[in-house]
Design an enzyme around this catalytic site. Structure first.
Site, PDB file in Angstrom:
ATOM      1  N   ASP A  39       0.849  -1.188   0.000  1.00  0.00           N
ATOM      2  CA  ASP A  39       0.000   0.000   0.000  1.00  0.00           C
ATOM      3  C   ASP A  39       0.888   1.241   0.000  1.00  0.00           C
ATOM      4  OD1 ASP A  39      -3.205   0.547   0.947  1.00  0.00           O
ATOM      5  OD2 ASP A  39      -1.788   2.207   1.183  1.00  0.00           O
ATOM      6  N   ILE A  40       0.473   2.250  -0.765  1.00  0.00           N
ATOM      7  CA  ILE A  40       1.255   3.478  -0.899  1.00  0.00           C
ATOM      8  C   ILE A  40       1.259   4.282   0.402  1.00  0.00           C
ATOM      9  CG2 ILE A  40      -0.546   5.089  -1.682  1.00  0.00           C
ATOM     10  CD1 ILE A  40       1.384   5.861  -3.983  1.00  0.00           C
ATOM     11  N   GLU A 105     -12.173   3.470  -1.357  1.00  0.00           N
ATOM     12  CA  GLU A 105     -11.666   4.588  -2.163  1.00  0.00           C
ATOM     13  C   GLU A 105     -11.401   4.164  -3.598  1.00  0.00           C
ATOM     14  OE1 GLU A 105      -8.185   6.011  -0.168  1.00  0.00           O
ATOM     15  OE2 GLU A 105      -9.295   6.522   1.649  1.00  0.00           O
ATOM     16  N   HIS A 110     -10.487  -5.391  -3.545  1.00  0.00           N
ATOM     17  CA  HIS A 110      -9.152  -5.658  -2.999  1.00  0.00           C
ATOM     18  C   HIS A 110      -9.245  -6.035  -1.530  1.00  0.00           C
ATOM     19  CE1 HIS A 110      -9.991  -1.328  -2.533  1.00  0.00           C
ATOM     20  NE2 HIS A 110      -9.287  -1.372  -1.418  1.00  0.00           N
TER      21      HIS A 110
HETATM   22  P1  DGP Z   1      -9.726   1.401   0.134  1.00  0.00           P
HETATM   23  O1  DGP Z   1     -10.184   2.494   1.058  1.00  0.00           O
HETATM   24  O2  DGP Z   1      -9.949   0.064   0.750  1.00  0.00           O
HETATM   25  O3  DGP Z   1     -10.288   1.549  -1.242  1.00  0.00           O
HETATM   26  O4  DGP Z   1      -8.146   1.549   0.074  1.00  0.00           O
HETATM   27  C1  DGP Z   1      -7.413   1.850  -1.067  1.00  0.00           C
HETATM   28  C2  DGP Z   1      -5.956   1.782  -0.699  1.00  0.00           C
HETATM   29  O5  DGP Z   1      -5.210   1.918  -1.889  1.00  0.00           O
HETATM   30  C3  DGP Z   1      -5.466   2.864   0.249  1.00  0.00           C
HETATM   31  O6  DGP Z   1      -4.983   2.233   1.449  1.00  0.00           O
HETATM   32  C4  DGP Z   1      -4.315   3.534  -0.472  1.00  0.00           C
HETATM   33  C5  DGP Z   1      -4.002   2.581  -1.596  1.00  0.00           C
HETATM   34  N1  DGP Z   1      -3.573   3.229  -2.833  1.00  0.00           N
HETATM   35  C6  DGP Z   1      -4.214   4.219  -3.483  1.00  0.00           C
HETATM   36  N2  DGP Z   1      -3.536   4.562  -4.591  1.00  0.00           N
HETATM   37  C7  DGP Z   1      -2.457   3.738  -4.647  1.00  0.00           C
HETATM   38  C8  DGP Z   1      -1.382   3.601  -5.562  1.00  0.00           C
HETATM   39  O7  DGP Z   1      -1.271   4.283  -6.581  1.00  0.00           O
HETATM   40  N3  DGP Z   1      -0.446   2.661  -5.271  1.00  0.00           N
HETATM   41  C9  DGP Z   1      -0.530   1.869  -4.162  1.00  0.00           C
HETATM   42  N4  DGP Z   1       0.420   0.971  -3.968  1.00  0.00           N
HETATM   43  N5  DGP Z   1      -1.540   1.959  -3.286  1.00  0.00           N
HETATM   44  C10 DGP Z   1      -2.485   2.904  -3.523  1.00  0.00           C
END
Ligand code: DGP
Length: 126
Positions: A39-40, A105, A110
């Protein structure tokens, strides 16, 4: 509408772009069915996202429309990554956010894998 009642799949979502290789990710594991990456914005020492390969918005969508082998393969990769990250003995948490009230989000199904610290209550108290 998808089968879950959520909006239809958006091919421009960030995870679709990661799957197409348009945006980089820190890959942890990959199979023919799913991709796992960090996660970023990590919320724990280990914070990995596992996404199925395909156009799935939610768990309902994924379980209703993905081939059986992919549903099994997806969950196998989730468990394998948790083990490979050293979380099996200490314990860890799987979480998936769905829709507006679930706080989703990114509209591509996922699972979050959290671990490496004591994670506290399941959800914030009301
Ligand atoms: P959710 O609220 O469950 O939809 O979480 C989405 C997650 O995705 C959040 O913890 C941040 C992560 N995320 C968003 N954009 C990116 C990205 O470009 N790269 C990565 N590795 N994670 C991301």
């Amino acid at each position: 509408m998808s089968v879950s009642g959520l909006p239809p799949y958006d091919d421009a979502n960030i995870f679709a772009r990661i799957l197409r290789g348009e945006i980089p990710c820190t890959k942890v594991a990959e199979s023919e069915h799913a991709l796992a990456f960090r996660d970023i914005n990590p919320q724990a020492p280990v914070h990995v996202l596992v996404i199925p390969k395909g156009r799935y918005v939610s768990a309902a969508d994924f379980c209703a429309t993905a081939p059986e082998a992919q549903v099994a393969g997806f969950w196998r990769l989730v468990a394998e990554v948790a083990k490979a990250e050293g979380l099996e003995a200490r314990g860890y948490r799987l979480l998936t956010n769905m829709g507006d009230e679930g706080g989703q989000e990114v509209p591509h199904f996922h699972v979050h894998i959290f671990g490496g610290r004591r994670l506290g209550r399941m959800v914030p108290q009301m």
